[in-house]
Design a protein around this motif. Structure first.
Motif, PDB file in Angstrom:
ATOM      1  N   GLY A   1      10.965  18.966  -6.272  1.00  0.00           N
ATOM      2  CA  GLY A   1      11.439  20.239  -5.756  1.00  0.00           C
ATOM      3  C   GLY A   1      10.791  20.597  -4.437  1.00  0.00           C
ATOM      4  N   ASN A   2      11.329  21.609  -3.820  1.00  0.00           N
ATOM      5  CA  ASN A   2      10.791  22.152  -2.579  1.00  0.00           C
ATOM      6  C   ASN A   2      10.181  23.510  -2.914  1.00  0.00           C
ATOM      7  OD1 ASN A   2      10.576  23.633  -0.085  1.00  0.00           O
ATOM      8  ND2 ASN A   2      11.911  22.098   0.839  1.00  0.00           N
ATOM      9  N   TRP A   3       8.862  23.639  -2.797  1.00  0.00           N
ATOM     10  CA  TRP A   3       8.213  24.877  -3.234  1.00  0.00           C
ATOM     11  C   TRP A   3       8.520  26.045  -2.314  1.00  0.00           C
ATOM     12  CZ3 TRP A   3       4.549  27.800  -0.748  1.00  0.00           C
ATOM     13  CH2 TRP A   3       3.897  27.224   0.327  1.00  0.00           C
ATOM     14  N   ARG A   4       8.859  25.801  -1.068  1.00  0.00           N
ATOM     15  CA  ARG A   4       9.209  26.911  -0.167  1.00  0.00           C
ATOM     16  C   ARG A   4      10.611  27.458  -0.466  1.00  0.00           C
ATOM     17  NH1 ARG A   4       6.010  28.131   4.176  1.00  0.00           N
ATOM     18  NH2 ARG A   4       4.413  26.607   4.650  1.00  0.00           N
TER      19      ARG A   4
ATOM     20  N   ILE B   1      13.857  25.056  -4.889  1.00  0.00           N
ATOM     21  CA  ILE B   1      14.986  24.230  -5.318  1.00  0.00           C
ATOM     22  C   ILE B   1      14.424  22.966  -5.962  1.00  0.00           C
ATOM     23  CG2 ILE B   1      16.981  22.875  -4.551  1.00  0.00           C
ATOM     24  CD1 ILE B   1      17.157  24.771  -2.136  1.00  0.00           C
ATOM     25  N   TYR B   2      15.046  22.498  -7.055  1.00  0.00           N
ATOM     26  CA  TYR B   2      14.652  21.227  -7.657  1.00  0.00           C
ATOM     27  C   TYR B   2      15.859  20.316  -7.751  1.00  0.00           C
ATOM     28  CZ  TYR B   2      16.914  22.350 -12.072  1.00  0.00           C
ATOM     29  OH  TYR B   2      17.844  22.648 -13.021  1.00  0.00           O
ATOM     30  N   GLY B   3      15.606  19.007  -7.760  1.00  0.00           N
ATOM     31  CA  GLY B   3      16.686  18.032  -7.878  1.00  0.00           C
ATOM     32  C   GLY B   3      16.158  16.707  -8.388  1.00  0.00           C
ATOM     33  N   THR B   4      17.037  15.720  -8.400  1.00  0.00           N
ATOM     34  CA  THR B   4      16.650  14.396  -8.884  1.00  0.00           C
ATOM     35  C   THR B   4      15.754  13.710  -7.854  1.00  0.00           C
ATOM     36  OG1 THR B   4      18.543  13.288  -7.876  1.00  0.00           O
ATOM     37  CG2 THR B   4      18.835  14.152 -10.124  1.00  0.00           C
ATOM     38  N   LEU B   5      15.077  12.675  -8.285  1.00  0.00           N
ATOM     39  CA  LEU B   5      14.192  11.936  -7.388  1.00  0.00           C
ATOM     40  C   LEU B   5      14.962  11.115  -6.363  1.00  0.00           C
ATOM     41  CD1 LEU B   5      11.602  10.688 -10.019  1.00  0.00           C
ATOM     42  CD2 LEU B   5      11.352  12.595  -8.416  1.00  0.00           C
ATOM     43  N   HIS B   6      16.261  10.891  -6.601  1.00  0.00           N
ATOM     44  CA  HIS B   6      17.071  10.060  -5.719  1.00  0.00           C
ATOM     45  C   HIS B   6      17.941  10.874  -4.766  1.00  0.00           C
ATOM     46  CE1 HIS B   6      15.753   6.737  -8.132  1.00  0.00           C
ATOM     47  NE2 HIS B   6      16.181   7.354  -9.215  1.00  0.00           N
TER      48      HIS B   6
ATOM     49  N   ASN C   1       5.829  20.177   1.339  1.00  0.00           N
ATOM     50  CA  ASN C   1       6.611  21.163   0.585  1.00  0.00           C
ATOM     51  C   ASN C   1       7.069  20.635  -0.768  1.00  0.00           C
ATOM     52  OD1 ASN C   1       6.426  22.900   2.754  1.00  0.00           O
ATOM     53  ND2 ASN C   1       8.416  22.344   3.589  1.00  0.00           N
ATOM     54  N   ARG C   2       6.768  19.368  -1.073  1.00  0.00           N
ATOM     55  CA  ARG C   2       7.293  18.716  -2.265  1.00  0.00           C
ATOM     56  C   ARG C   2       6.416  18.982  -3.491  1.00  0.00           C
ATOM     57  NH1 ARG C   2       8.102  13.482  -0.380  1.00  0.00           N
ATOM     58  NH2 ARG C   2      10.052  14.249   0.435  1.00  0.00           N
ATOM     59  N   VAL C   3       7.083  19.270  -4.600  1.00  0.00           N
ATOM     60  CA  VAL C   3       6.421  19.424  -5.896  1.00  0.00           C
ATOM     61  C   VAL C   3       7.189  18.574  -6.903  1.00  0.00           C
ATOM     62  CG1 VAL C   3       5.502  21.732  -5.472  1.00  0.00           C
ATOM     63  CG2 VAL C   3       7.772  21.489  -6.450  1.00  0.00           C
ATOM     64  N   PHE C   4       6.559  18.267  -8.020  1.00  0.00           N
ATOM     65  CA  PHE C   4       7.183  17.421  -9.029  1.00  0.00           C
ATOM     66  C   PHE C   4       7.183  18.124 -10.375  1.00  0.00           C
ATOM     67  CE2 PHE C   4       5.477  14.444  -5.894  1.00  0.00           C
ATOM     68  CZ  PHE C   4       6.632  13.752  -5.570  1.00  0.00           C
ATOM     69  N   PHE C   5       8.225  17.830 -11.163  1.00  0.00           N
ATOM     70  CA  PHE C   5       8.385  18.419 -12.491  1.00  0.00           C
ATOM     71  C   PHE C   5       8.670  17.324 -13.511  1.00  0.00           C
ATOM     72  CE2 PHE C   5      10.005  21.513  -9.417  1.00  0.00           C
ATOM     73  CZ  PHE C   5       9.180  22.594  -9.694  1.00  0.00           C
ATOM     74  N   ALA C   6       8.249  17.570 -14.736  1.00  0.00           N
ATOM     75  CA  ALA C   6       8.520  16.633 -15.823  1.00  0.00           C
ATOM     76  C   ALA C   6       9.908  16.860 -16.413  1.00  0.00           C
ATOM     77  CB  ALA C   6       7.470  16.775 -16.912  1.00  0.00           C
ATOM     78  N   SER C   7      10.428  18.096 -16.307  1.00  0.00           N
ATOM     79  CA  SER C   7      11.722  18.396 -16.934  1.00  0.00           C
ATOM     80  C   SER C   7      12.437  19.508 -16.174  1.00  0.00           C
ATOM     81  CB  SER C   7      11.513  18.840 -18.383  1.00  0.00           C
ATOM     82  OG  SER C   7      10.844  20.084 -18.409  1.00  0.00           O
ATOM     83  N   VAL C   8      13.725  19.630 -16.469  1.00  0.00           N
ATOM     84  CA  VAL C   8      14.526  20.719 -15.909  1.00  0.00           C
ATOM     85  C   VAL C   8      13.967  22.057 -16.389  1.00  0.00           C
ATOM     86  CG1 VAL C   8      16.800  21.814 -15.996  1.00  0.00           C
ATOM     87  CG2 VAL C   8      16.618  19.352 -15.665  1.00  0.00           C
ATOM     88  N   GLN C   9      13.605  22.114 -17.653  1.00  0.00           N
ATOM     89  CA  GLN C   9      13.094  23.364 -18.230  1.00  0.00           C
ATOM     90  C   GLN C   9      11.832  23.828 -17.506  1.00  0.00           C
ATOM     91  OE1 GLN C   9      14.838  25.112 -20.565  1.00  0.00           O
ATOM     92  NE2 GLN C   9      13.416  26.701 -19.947  1.00  0.00           N
ATOM     93  N   GLU C  10      10.960  22.899 -17.164  1.00  0.00           N
ATOM     94  CA  GLU C  10       9.733  23.246 -16.438  1.00  0.00           C
ATOM     95  C   GLU C  10      10.078  23.848 -15.077  1.00  0.00           C
ATOM     96  OE1 GLU C  10       5.622  21.209 -14.739  1.00  0.00           O
ATOM     97  OE2 GLU C  10       7.199  19.929 -15.547  1.00  0.00           O
TER      98      GLU C  10
END
Length: 82
Positions: free
Chosen positions: A25-28, A31-36, A47-56
């Protein structure tokens, strides 16, 4: 949520292989999306952040990407159809 600047590139790759990171995702922009996602690959690394799941990501207040998660984005944008 994991911040890019807290992790090395090797650690990020390892977490992706272990499926502990499934979305980025973009913390600014919140928005979150797939890794591809092509849009996600263009974002600044700081600005990049990572999530384990959509729910997170949703619990943290992020919205779906309109490019790689089009159906989820439309549902988010227009709300549930009644």
């Amino acid at each position: 949520m994991l911040l890019t600047e807290q992790l090395s590139a090797a650690t990020i790759r390892s977490l992706i292989r272990q499926q502990q990171i499934c979305y980025a995702g973009n913390w600014r922009l919140r928005i979150y999306g797939t890794l591809h996602c092509a849009s996600g690959k263009r974002m600044r690394p700081q600005n990049r952040v990572f999530f384990a799941s959509v729910q997170e990501a949703m619990d943290m207040g992020y919205r779906p990407c309109g490019h790689c998660l089009r159906v989820a984005y439309q549902k988010w944008k227009h709300g549930p159809v009644q």
